[in-house]
Design a protein around this motif. Structure first.
Motif, PDB file in Angstrom:
ATOM      1  N   PHE A   1       0.822  -1.208   0.000  1.00 38.77           N
ATOM      2  CA  PHE A   1       0.000   0.000   0.000  1.00 38.77           C
ATOM      3  C   PHE A   1       0.857   1.260   0.000  1.00 38.77           C
ATOM      4  CE2 PHE A   1      -3.027  -2.968   2.098  1.00 38.77           C
ATOM      5  CZ  PHE A   1      -4.146  -2.752   1.301  1.00 38.77           C
ATOM      6  N   ASP A   2       0.423   2.254  -0.771  1.00 38.01           N
ATOM      7  CA  ASP A   2       0.863   3.619  -0.541  1.00 38.01           C
ATOM      8  C   ASP A   2       0.025   4.127   0.633  1.00 38.01           C
ATOM      9  OD1 ASP A   2       2.005   6.118  -0.784  1.00 38.01           O
ATOM     10  OD2 ASP A   2       0.720   6.740  -2.445  1.00 38.01           O
ATOM     11  N   ILE A   3       0.608   4.893   1.526  1.00 37.28           N
ATOM     12  CA  ILE A   3      -0.090   5.306   2.743  1.00 37.28           C
ATOM     13  C   ILE A   3      -0.237   6.817   2.760  1.00 37.28           C
ATOM     14  CG2 ILE A   3      -0.170   5.168   5.259  1.00 37.28           C
ATOM     15  CD1 ILE A   3      -0.149   2.429   4.024  1.00 37.28           C
ATOM     16  N   GLY A   4      -1.428   7.288   3.095  1.00 33.93           N
ATOM     17  CA  GLY A   4      -1.660   8.719   3.214  1.00 33.93           C
ATOM     18  C   GLY A   4      -2.463   9.035   4.457  1.00 33.93           C
ATOM     19  N   MET A   5      -2.201  10.198   5.038  1.00 33.13           N
ATOM     20  CA  MET A   5      -2.995  10.673   6.174  1.00 33.13           C
ATOM     21  C   MET A   5      -3.936  11.753   5.673  1.00 33.13           C
ATOM     22  SD  MET A   5      -3.411  13.268   8.593  1.00 33.13           S
ATOM     23  CE  MET A   5      -1.870  14.187   8.708  1.00 33.13           C
ATOM     24  N   ASP A   6      -5.199  11.662   6.040  1.00 30.08           N
ATOM     25  CA  ASP A   6      -6.199  12.599   5.531  1.00 30.08           C
ATOM     26  C   ASP A   6      -7.123  13.030   6.666  1.00 30.08           C
ATOM     27  OD1 ASP A   6      -8.349  13.866   4.108  1.00 30.08           O
ATOM     28  OD2 ASP A   6      -7.722  12.785   2.312  1.00 30.08           O
ATOM     29  N   GLN A   7      -7.162  14.343   6.919  1.00 30.29           N
ATOM     30  CA  GLN A   7      -8.011  14.865   7.987  1.00 30.29           C
ATOM     31  C   GLN A   7      -9.492  14.853   7.621  1.00 30.29           C
ATOM     32  OE1 GLN A   7      -5.297  16.352   6.728  1.00 30.29           O
ATOM     33  NE2 GLN A   7      -4.092  17.435   8.277  1.00 30.29           N
ATOM     34  N   ASN A   8      -9.804  14.524   6.369  1.00 30.81           N
ATOM     35  CA  ASN A   8     -11.200  14.517   5.921  1.00 30.81           C
ATOM     36  C   ASN A   8     -11.862  13.152   6.030  1.00 30.81           C
ATOM     37  OD1 ASN A   8     -11.416  17.310   5.033  1.00 30.81           O
ATOM     38  ND2 ASN A   8      -9.945  16.735   3.451  1.00 30.81           N
ATOM     39  N   ILE A   9     -11.177  12.183   6.639  1.00 25.38           N
ATOM     40  CA  ILE A   9     -11.770  10.863   6.844  1.00 25.38           C
ATOM     41  C   ILE A   9     -13.112  11.020   7.554  1.00 25.38           C
ATOM     42  CG2 ILE A   9     -11.524   8.721   8.170  1.00 25.38           C
ATOM     43  CD1 ILE A   9      -9.825   8.744   5.671  1.00 25.38           C
TER      44      ILE A   9
END
Length: 400
Positions: free
Chosen positions: A203-211
């Motif tokens: 997996f490419d991993i991303g953090m997103d505050q819009n989850i």
């Protein structure tokens, strides 16, 4: 060296680069740009058609067995026109593009990117697969492995285009959980310096505050009402008088197992379904639920078979998350699970200047007008877009 006046090309090119960098979820999905509106421009409600590839069953032996070719076109409605509006003076027109970007474009693009991302992450209601425990922030690499396994069971390609996006709490928890698992110095260093979980386990991993946060309905576990049901509607009873079912509530049916979409062999894992439209049970606890995936058996639709067998009458329906529970919906998905479609907006006449640009599937328009009373230039930057799940079986929620 004197600064040169900013023009539409410079502003839009810089804006699109900033926007692309800000799209944590949206930057990792399929993006469709429609050029059919390139001259006249599109409006809210315009439709872009995305074609899905066909599936075949195949035949063993020398005899010809021609299969029906079922081509599917998925319409994506461009239903959101979002824009950021601001004013700058004639003096500020002499700023160089980097200064202008810092003062105007970066804040504007952050606002647009967050809106696009937030809307896209709302597609979780169309995703049936889910792992993890609602109310518990993922804190073990086993959760990531479970999401990968679920995608494998759906024949999701391992082609370097799988992504996980999760909220800040999950990111922090998983960075800590995986701190001692890497042997390579570079990933350890990258993770330590950035505070973001590095690409791992396919997996490419991303953090997103819009989850998104989901809240389940008040329903109780019920049973299937009527044998032999197929398609996208499921009649259920026993939900409790007036029991509510929220869009995005997921469930399994006793005896109904998922099948691999290529081999059509049972995975021996109960098929998860998601409710795609909110419903309320009647006074007797009955409701007709709109669901994904469609219940397709080998007898009803072999090419697009989804289950080992149809549900039996009175088969138990079990919800994956308890009633009236709020939880976080992180997402693991392949690039082609969702589509973000954009098109060129109409170009107005009689303004100081207007321009459009398309970059990597995102179209943007800028319009500027002169206000003589204040010697300022009101300006707006617009995007017209629509979201649509295309292969949401290639996605899996990670509850938190």
């Amino acid at each position: 060296m004197a600064n040169t006046l900013l023009n539409t090309s410079k502003i839009l090119d810089k804006s699109l680069m900033i926007l692309e960098n800000n799209l944590a979820f949206s930057g990792r999905v399929n993006k469709e740009y429609s050029d059919e509106f390139a001259i006249k421009g599109a409006k809210i409600g315009s439709t872009v058609n995305v074609r899905k590839p066909v599936r075949f069953v195949g035949t063993t032996g020398p005899a010809l067995a021609v299969e029906n070719v079922v081509e599917t076109v998925v319409p994506v409605t461009l239903d959101t026109q979002f824009h950021v509006d601001f004013t700058f003076s004639s003096q500020e027109l002499t700023l160089n593009i980097d200064d202008f970007a810092d003062r105007y474009l970066k804040p504007a693009m952050a606002t647009i990117a967050n809106k696009i991302d937030f809307d896209g992450l709302g597609l979780y209601t169309s995703v049936a697969n889910q792992v993890g425990t609602a109310g518990t922030t993922p804190n073990d690499i086993a959760t990531l492995l479970a999401a990968g396994t679920r995608l494998d069971q759906e024949a999701t390609p391992r082609d370097g285009q799988r992504t996980v996006v999760w909220d800040p709490a999950a990111n922090g928890s998983m960075v800590k959980a995986a701190a001692g698992l890497f042997n390579a110095p570079r990933p350890i260093s990258d993770q330590y310096e950035s505070g973001i979980f590095v690409p791992a386990l396919g997996f490419d991993i991303g953090m997103d505050q819009n989850i998104r946060q989901a809240t389940t309905g008040t329903r109780t576990n019920g049973t299937v009402s009527g044998a032999g049901q197929t398609g996208t509607t499921l009649n259920v009873t026993g939900l409790g008088a007036g029991g509510t079912v929220a869009a995005g509530d997921t469930f399994t049916i006793a005896g109904v197992f998922a099948v691999n979409p290529q081999s059509r062999q049972s995975t021996r894992v109960l098929r998860q379904f998601t409710v795609t439209a909110a419903a309320t049970a009647d006074g007797s606890g009955n409701a007709a639920l709109t669901i994904f995936p469609s219940i397709n058996t080998a007898a009803s639709n072999q090419q697009y078979q989804t289950v080992s067998a149809g549900p039996a009458n009175a088969a138990v329906v079990t919800w994956d998350v308890a009633a009236s529970t709020q939880y976080t919906v992180n997402m693991a998905y392949h690039k082609n699970a969702f589509t973000l479609a954009t098109a060129d907006l109409q170009m107005p006449e009689g303004v100081d200047f207007a321009g459009r640009r398309n970059h990597k599937g995102i179209s943007m328009r800028i319009v500027r007008q002169y206000a003589i009373g204040t010697d300022t230039f009101p300006c707006r930057i617009d995007v017209l877009y629509g979201w649509r799940p295309i292969y949401q079986e290639l996605a899996c929620r990670i509850a938190g």
